[in-house]
Structure formats: structure tokens, C-alpha cells
Design a protein around this motif. Structure first.
Motif, PDB file in Angstrom:
ATOM      1  N   CYS A 188       0.869  -1.181   0.000  1.00 23.22           N
ATOM      2  CA  CYS A 188       0.000   0.000   0.000  1.00 23.22           C
ATOM      3  C   CYS A 188       0.910   1.237   0.000  1.00 23.22           C
ATOM      4  CB  CYS A 188      -0.880  -0.030   1.255  1.00 23.22           C
ATOM      5  SG  CYS A 188      -2.314   1.019   1.099  1.00 23.22           S
ATOM      6  N   LEU A 189       0.494   2.283  -0.710  1.00 23.20           N
ATOM      7  CA  LEU A 189       1.373   3.456  -0.850  1.00 23.20           C
ATOM      8  C   LEU A 189       1.151   4.472   0.267  1.00 23.20           C
ATOM      9  CD1 LEU A 189       1.265   3.950  -4.713  1.00 23.20           C
ATOM     10  CD2 LEU A 189       3.146   3.018  -3.346  1.00 23.20           C
ATOM     11  N   TRP A 190       2.226   5.094   0.668  1.00 25.31           N
ATOM     12  CA  TRP A 190       2.254   6.016   1.802  1.00 25.31           C
ATOM     13  C   TRP A 190       2.991   7.275   1.378  1.00 25.31           C
ATOM     14  CZ3 TRP A 190      -0.154   7.253   5.883  1.00 25.31           C
ATOM     15  CH2 TRP A 190       0.427   7.858   6.985  1.00 25.31           C
ATOM     16  N   ALA A 191       2.565   8.421   1.940  1.00 23.51           N
ATOM     17  CA  ALA A 191       3.201   9.703   1.605  1.00 23.51           C
ATOM     18  C   ALA A 191       3.771  10.307   2.877  1.00 23.51           C
ATOM     19  CB  ALA A 191       2.170  10.647   0.999  1.00 23.51           C
ATOM     20  N   ALA A 192       5.070  10.519   2.909  1.00 22.44           N
ATOM     21  CA  ALA A 192       5.706  11.144   4.078  1.00 22.44           C
ATOM     22  C   ALA A 192       6.438  12.391   3.604  1.00 22.44           C
ATOM     23  CB  ALA A 192       6.695  10.175   4.725  1.00 22.44           C
ATOM     24  N   HIS A 246       3.820  -9.553   7.204  1.00 20.92           N
ATOM     25  CA  HIS A 246       2.580  -8.947   6.695  1.00 20.92           C
ATOM     26  C   HIS A 246       1.377  -9.691   7.286  1.00 20.92           C
ATOM     27  CE1 HIS A 246       5.458  -8.013   3.243  1.00 20.92           C
ATOM     28  NE2 HIS A 246       5.191  -6.874   3.845  1.00 20.92           N
ATOM     29  N   ILE A 247       0.485  -8.953   7.894  1.00 16.81           N
ATOM     30  CA  ILE A 247      -0.739  -9.549   8.466  1.00 16.81           C
ATOM     31  C   ILE A 247      -1.930  -8.762   7.929  1.00 16.81           C
ATOM     32  CG2 ILE A 247      -1.984 -10.122  10.608  1.00 16.81           C
ATOM     33  CD1 ILE A 247       0.629 -10.273  12.092  1.00 16.81           C
ATOM     34  N   PRO A 248      -2.968  -9.460   7.427  1.00 16.65           N
ATOM     35  CA  PRO A 248      -4.114  -8.715   6.888  1.00 16.65           C
ATOM     36  C   PRO A 248      -4.671  -7.725   7.915  1.00 16.65           C
ATOM     37  CG  PRO A 248      -4.338 -11.059   6.414  1.00 16.65           C
ATOM     38  CD  PRO A 248      -3.152 -10.912   7.327  1.00 16.65           C
ATOM     39  N   THR A 249      -4.985  -6.530   7.437  1.00 17.94           N
ATOM     40  CA  THR A 249      -5.417  -5.470   8.363  1.00 17.94           C
ATOM     41  C   THR A 249      -6.685  -5.889   9.120  1.00 17.94           C
ATOM     42  OG1 THR A 249      -4.577  -3.948   6.716  1.00 17.94           O
ATOM     43  CG2 THR A 249      -5.793  -2.976   8.531  1.00 17.94           C
ATOM     44  N   ASP A 250      -7.635  -6.538   8.416  1.00 20.62           N
ATOM     45  CA  ASP A 250      -8.894  -6.863   9.107  1.00 20.62           C
ATOM     46  C   ASP A 250      -8.653  -7.878  10.235  1.00 20.62           C
ATOM     47  OD1 ASP A 250      -8.341  -8.749   7.211  1.00 20.62           O
ATOM     48  OD2 ASP A 250     -10.321  -8.753   6.279  1.00 20.62           O
ATOM     49  N   LEU A 251      -7.673  -8.728  10.057  1.00 18.31           N
ATOM     50  CA  LEU A 251      -7.338  -9.687  11.115  1.00 18.31           C
ATOM     51  C   LEU A 251      -6.688  -8.965  12.304  1.00 18.31           C
ATOM     52  CD1 LEU A 251      -7.630 -12.727  11.355  1.00 18.31           C
ATOM     53  CD2 LEU A 251      -5.306 -12.974  10.455  1.00 18.31           C
ATOM     54  N   LEU A 252      -5.789  -8.036  11.990  1.00 20.27           N
ATOM     55  CA  LEU A 252      -5.162  -7.253  13.070  1.00 20.27           C
ATOM     56  C   LEU A 252      -6.215  -6.475  13.859  1.00 20.27           C
ATOM     57  CD1 LEU A 252      -1.943  -5.660  11.521  1.00 20.27           C
ATOM     58  CD2 LEU A 252      -2.073  -7.317  13.384  1.00 20.27           C
ATOM     59  N   VAL A 253      -7.212  -5.963  13.131  1.00 22.22           N
ATOM     60  CA  VAL A 253      -8.281  -5.204  13.790  1.00 22.22           C
ATOM     61  C   VAL A 253      -9.039  -6.113  14.752  1.00 22.22           C
ATOM     62  CG1 VAL A 253     -10.501  -4.063  13.363  1.00 22.22           C
ATOM     63  CG2 VAL A 253      -8.492  -3.454  11.994  1.00 22.22           C
ATOM     64  N   LYS A 254      -9.333  -7.343  14.283  1.00 20.30           N
ATOM     65  CA  LYS A 254     -10.066  -8.288  15.152  1.00 20.30           C
ATOM     66  C   LYS A 254      -9.232  -8.658  16.372  1.00 20.30           C
ATOM     67  CE  LYS A 254     -13.024 -10.747  11.942  1.00 20.30           C
ATOM     68  NZ  LYS A 254     -13.048 -11.895  11.080  1.00 20.30           N
ATOM     69  N   ALA A 255      -7.928  -8.857  16.162  1.00 16.82           N
ATOM     70  CA  ALA A 255      -7.095  -9.369  17.251  1.00 16.82           C
ATOM     71  C   ALA A 255      -6.615  -8.282  18.197  1.00 16.82           C
ATOM     72  CB  ALA A 255      -5.889 -10.109  16.661  1.00 16.82           C
ATOM     73  N   ALA A 256      -6.314  -7.091  17.667  1.00 20.44           N
ATOM     74  CA  ALA A 256      -5.534  -6.151  18.502  1.00 20.44           C
ATOM     75  C   ALA A 256      -5.877  -4.686  18.215  1.00 20.44           C
ATOM     76  CB  ALA A 256      -4.050  -6.395  18.255  1.00 20.44           C
ATOM     77  N   LEU A 257      -7.161  -4.421  17.966  1.00 18.17           N
ATOM     78  CA  LEU A 257      -7.545  -3.052  17.572  1.00 18.17           C
ATOM     79  C   LEU A 257      -7.024  -1.988  18.539  1.00 18.17           C
ATOM     80  CD1 LEU A 257      -9.078  -1.069  15.771  1.00 18.17           C
ATOM     81  CD2 LEU A 257     -11.142  -1.523  17.101  1.00 18.17           C
ATOM     82  N   SER A 258      -7.124  -2.269  19.835  1.00 21.69           N
ATOM     83  CA  SER A 258      -6.776  -1.217  20.796  1.00 21.69           C
ATOM     84  C   SER A 258      -5.284  -0.873  20.768  1.00 21.69           C
ATOM     85  CB  SER A 258      -7.191  -1.621  22.210  1.00 21.69           C
ATOM     86  OG  SER A 258      -6.455  -2.759  22.575  1.00 21.69           O
ATOM     87  N   HIS A 259      -4.466  -1.718  20.139  1.00 23.15           N
ATOM     88  CA  HIS A 259      -3.024  -1.444  20.087  1.00 23.15           C
ATOM     89  C   HIS A 259      -2.612  -0.728  18.792  1.00 23.15           C
ATOM     90  CE1 HIS A 259      -2.249  -3.824  23.653  1.00 23.15           C
ATOM     91  NE2 HIS A 259      -3.097  -4.718  23.164  1.00 23.15           N
ATOM     92  N   ILE A 260      -3.556  -0.603  17.856  1.00 26.90           N
ATOM     93  CA  ILE A 260      -3.195  -0.028  16.552  1.00 26.90           C
ATOM     94  C   ILE A 260      -3.185   1.493  16.652  1.00 26.90           C
ATOM     95  CG2 ILE A 260      -3.991   0.269  14.165  1.00 26.90           C
ATOM     96  CD1 ILE A 260      -4.939  -2.618  14.249  1.00 26.90           C
ATOM     97  N   TRP A 261      -2.095   2.105  16.096  1.00 23.42           N
ATOM     98  CA  TRP A 261      -1.949   3.559  16.199  1.00 23.42           C
ATOM     99  C   TRP A 261      -1.672   4.175  14.843  1.00 23.42           C
ATOM    100  CZ3 TRP A 261       1.289   7.512  15.137  1.00 23.42           C
ATOM    101  CH2 TRP A 261       1.008   8.729  15.794  1.00 23.42           C
ATOM    102  N   PRO A 262      -2.341   5.254  14.396  1.00 24.81           N
ATOM    103  CA  PRO A 262      -3.448   5.860  15.104  1.00 24.81           C
ATOM    104  C   PRO A 262      -4.786   5.185  14.785  1.00 24.81           C
ATOM    105  CG  PRO A 262      -2.886   7.204  13.193  1.00 24.81           C
ATOM    106  CD  PRO A 262      -1.917   6.053  13.218  1.00 24.81           C
ATOM    107  N   ARG A 263      -4.966   4.701  13.522  1.00 27.10           N
ATOM    108  CA  ARG A 263      -6.204   4.019  13.141  1.00 27.10           C
ATOM    109  C   ARG A 263      -5.873   3.018  12.033  1.00 27.10           C
ATOM    110  NH1 ARG A 263      -6.970   9.048  11.918  1.00 27.10           N
ATOM    111  NH2 ARG A 263      -7.207   8.422   9.761  1.00 27.10           N
ATOM    112  N   PRO A 264      -6.627   1.911  11.925  1.00 24.67           N
ATOM    113  CA  PRO A 264      -6.313   0.912  10.898  1.00 24.67           C
ATOM    114  C   PRO A 264      -6.397   1.454   9.469  1.00 24.67           C
ATOM    115  CG  PRO A 264      -7.978   0.085  12.449  1.00 24.67           C
ATOM    116  CD  PRO A 264      -7.743   1.505  12.805  1.00 24.67           C
ATOM    117  N   ASP A 265      -7.331   2.369   9.199  1.00 23.19           N
ATOM    118  CA  ASP A 265      -7.509   2.825   7.809  1.00 23.19           C
ATOM    119  C   ASP A 265      -6.257   3.509   7.258  1.00 23.19           C
ATOM    120  OD1 ASP A 265      -8.970   4.928   9.746  1.00 23.19           O
ATOM    121  OD2 ASP A 265      -8.115   6.037   8.066  1.00 23.19           O
ATOM    122  N   VAL A 266      -5.430   4.028   8.151  1.00 25.47           N
ATOM    123  CA  VAL A 266      -4.198   4.704   7.721  1.00 25.47           C
ATOM    124  C   VAL A 266      -3.308   3.742   6.918  1.00 25.47           C
ATOM    125  CG1 VAL A 266      -2.025   5.631   8.670  1.00 25.47           C
ATOM    126  CG2 VAL A 266      -4.230   6.430   9.550  1.00 25.47           C
TER     127      VAL A 266
END
Ligand SMILES: NC(=O)c1ccc[n+]([C@@H]2O[C@H](COP(=O)([O-])OP(=O)(O)OC[C@H]3O[C@@H](n4cnc5c(N)ncnc54)[C@H](OP(=O)(O)O)[C@@H]3O)[C@@H](O)[C@H]2O)c1
Length: 336
Positions: A188-192, A246-266
Motif C-alpha cells: 500500500c502506498l504512503w506519503a511522508a 505482513h498480516i491482513p489489516t482486518d485480522l489485526l483489527v479483530k485481534a488487537a484493535l486497541s493497540h493499533i496507532w493511530p487508526r487501521p484505515d491509515v
């Protein structure tokens, strides 16, 4: 020019402050005096909390008018309304720092342009979009000329580097070669963008009539994958890049949402924006390559001994183990 920055000592606004002072403008900062100022004296200071609306507006009404006010910390429509009350008819230009988080995800086309949809999926972006609308209405009502900036990820000395599991131990994980988790497939592409480049675009808009009534993306180029982002950090630290898991984002959300920073959609949507309008009107340029900007930021963190230990950083290691077991189990089930 006489310029007020609301903020002025933050990540982006430090660059704006330094560049305005260098240019010889008369600079006044409005902030609570809590954040360390990383540049030499030279700016006037008004101390206060902009969320204390009555006090903020009365402090501003007592000030000699400004040619330009740059608001770096307006996040909520109530703050935008207070800003309008404070400066209606008594400022030469108002610059509002918004964000690319106002845009609709998923986007319907790339690169995303300023006129594209603003159906943000997060509260932060939704509030920024309302602030933009309130300020543009004020522009059309002739209360003051408005310029809006939409930065994407902007980093630099004084801040940290983004990582899906927070920032504190990220750099030590890279140094120690501990595996890094990247949501999705890493492509996925990112802009910094380094804050000095973003800050220069703000400064080039001050008093610039081309920018009146305009909105600008000011986002990093070239776009890079998330894997390249981490490889760049490792290169900046002069260590081999740790294994990337690499772990699918939706799986990470199910397993560890509260640890994701700042939000999964990023991590799940491409950050691909068109900043050509800012390039044309404001000479916006990305002059600081990712590895160099990362090195400067890391050096700053290192010099202050702010790299946190990742020895007890067990959440990510547990997640990786669980993911690898699941993969082995899937292969076993499928093949048996
Ligand atoms: N960095 C990014 O990746 C990124 C991306 C997109 C958009 N943005 C936008 O960039 C802006 C943040 O800019 P920045 O990097 O310069 O700021 P920052 O790093 O968030 O620093 C905040 C600045 O505002 C002051 N401040 C905070 N709360 C205040 C309050 N209630 N009243 C008065 N002053 C206050 C702080 O000083 P005190 O603590 O001393 O008050 C400091 O000077 C935001 O509008 C954000 O939406 C940033």
C-alpha cells in the motif's frame, strides 16, 4: 509582515516559525507554553488555551491587527467558530491547517485532488472538513481571505516516526532486528513529507494573493510502499531491515484493535495525493528524501536518549507467533 501562529512550537509549526523569523517577519506565537520551543528566541509570545474561547477571543481583541494568522491547532468546529469571532474583519489572511484525512476512503481516483470527495470515515477528518467549510464561508462572506492546507503524514525533528504499534519502541525494534508488523501486503502506498518542506509552503502562502480562497494538498513525494518506509528507516539507522511480517489489516483489527496507532484505515488505503497546485502557486517541493529526513528525526530522538527499550515489547511478538501458527494450520488443513 506581522504574523500570528496559533501553536508555533509543534512539528509543522516549528518549521513555519523558523522560516518566518529567517524571512524577517514579525512573529507572535499563541500557545499554552507547554511544548518545548526548539528554535531560538525572536518570536513574541501570548500564553493561553485556545479552547478557553472567551479568554482567547478577548486576548486577540486586545492585540494590534495581524497581516496573517496561521491556525495550527484547530480541530473542532467550535474552535473554528471562535477563530472567526476573534478575527472577523480584522486580519489580512487566515491560514488553516487541515489534513488529507478529510478525503473519502476509498478514493474514486488517484492521485487525490483538492476538489475530490470529503466523506471522511474518521471523526478527526469529519471535524476538519466542517472547520474548512466554516472558514471558507467566512472567506466568501468577506470576513477575511482564507487559505487551507491539507498535509498528509508530516514528520521531523521533535517528533517520532509512525509505526502501527505506536512509536515508542519502534526504533529499538529496528536496531535490534526484531520483526516488524506491516498491515496488509506491504505494498500500500504512503506519503511522508519532512516538516521543513511542508512549512515552507505555508510561509510561501503568507501574504500571497494567489493563495486566497484556495485549498492545497501539501504531501510527500515520491509515494512509497510501507515496506519501503521501514527499509528507509533501517537504512537511516545503518542496520539491516528487520524481517517484515505482513498480516491482513482486518485480522489485526479483530485481534488487537486497541493497540493499533493511530487508526487501521491509515495502513489500508493508498495515500496518493496531487500537490501540483501547491507546487505551482507556492513553490511547494519535496526536497528532503525519506532516508535523509528519517535520519535527522532519528538523530534528534537518539541525542535526547528517547529511544525506548523494546525488550518487553511482547504484544507484537505474540501476534506474530499466533499469525505464523495460523498459517501453518491453514496449510496443514488444506493439504491434508
Ligand atoms: N504531523 C502530521 O502528520 C499532520 C498531518 C496532517 C495534518 N496535520 C495537522 O497539523 C497540525 C498540527 O501541527 P503541528 O505539527 O505544528 O502541531 P503539534 O505538533 O500538534 O503541536 C501543537 C502546537 O499547538 C500548541 N497547542 C496545542 N494545544 C493548544 C491549545 N489548546 N491552545 C493553544 N495552543 C495549543 C502547542 O503548544 P503548547 O503545548 O505549548 O500549547 C504546539 O505549539 C494539526 O492541525 C494537524 O491536524 C498534521
Amino acid at each position: 509582515m506581522r504574523v500570528l501562529i496559533i501553536g508555533g512550537t509543534g512539528i509543522i509549526s516549528t518549521a513555519i516559525s523558523c522560516s518566518l523569523l529567517e524571512r524577517g517577519d514579525e512573529l507572535v506565537l499563541y500557545n499554552r507554553g507547554k511544548t518545548e520551543q526548539l528554535f531560538q528566541a525572536g518570536a513574541g509570545q501570548i500564553t493561553g488555551d485556545r479552547r478557553n474561547f472567551g479568554q482567547f477571543e478577548s486576548q486577540m481583541s486586545g492585540e494590534k491587527p495581524f497581516d496573517c494568522v496561521i491556525d495550527m491547532v484547530c480541530y473542532h468546529p467550535d474552535e473554528a467558530r471562535s477563530l472567526i469571532r476573534a478575527f472577523k474583519g480584522r486580519v489580512g489572511q487566515l491560514i488553516f491547517c487541515s489534513t488529507v484525512e478529510v478525503y473519502t476512503k476509498p478514493a474514486v481516483r488517484f492521485p487525490i485532488r483538492e476538489e475530490d470527495g470529503r466523506e471522511s470515515i474518521c471523526e478527526y477528518g469529519q471535524n476538519k472538513a466542517i472547520c474548512e467549510d466554516l472558514l471558507m464561508e467566512a472567506h466568501w462572506e468577506d470576513y477575511f481571505p482564507v487559505t487551507i492546507f491539507r498535509p498528509a503524514y508530516t514528520y521531523g525533528e521533535g517528533g517520532d516516526l509512525i509505526y502501527v504499534f505506536g512509536k515508542a519502541t519502534y526504533l529499538q525494534r529496528v536496531l535490534r532486528g526484531q520483526p516488524l508488523i506491516v498491515p496488509g501486503d506491504g505494498n500500500c502506498l504512503w506519503a511522508a513529507c519532512h516538516r521543513d518542506d511542508v512549512g515552507q509552503a505555508f510561509v510561501n502562502a503568507v501574504g500571497n494573493q494567489k493563495a486566497f480562497g484556495r485549498t492545497y494538498n501539501v504531501t510527500g513525494m515520491p509515494w512509497m510502499t510501507w515496506d519501503a518506509y521501514h527499509q528507509g528507516v533501517a537504512e537511516a539507522m545503518e542496520v539491516p531491515c528487520p524481517p517484515i511480517v505482513h498480516i491482513p489489516t482486518d485480522l489485526l483489527v479483530k485481534a488487537a484493535l486497541s493497540h493499533i496507532w493511530p487508526r487501521p484505515d491509515v495502513y489500508d488505503f493508498p495515500y496518493v495525493f496531487d500537490s501540483s497546485a501547491a507546487a505551482a502557486d507556492l513553490d511547494f517541493r519535496c526536497t528532503i528524501p525519506w532516508v535523509e529526513g528519517a535520519r535527522r528525526t532519528i538523530d534528534w530522538v537518539r541525542e535526547r536518549g528517547r529511544i525506548e527499550s523494546s525488550v518487553d515489547d511482547s504484544i507484537q511478538d505474540r501476534l506474530i507467533r499466533a499469525w505464523e501458527c495460523m498459517g501453518d494450520e491453514m496449510v496443514h488443513q488444506f493439504q491434508s
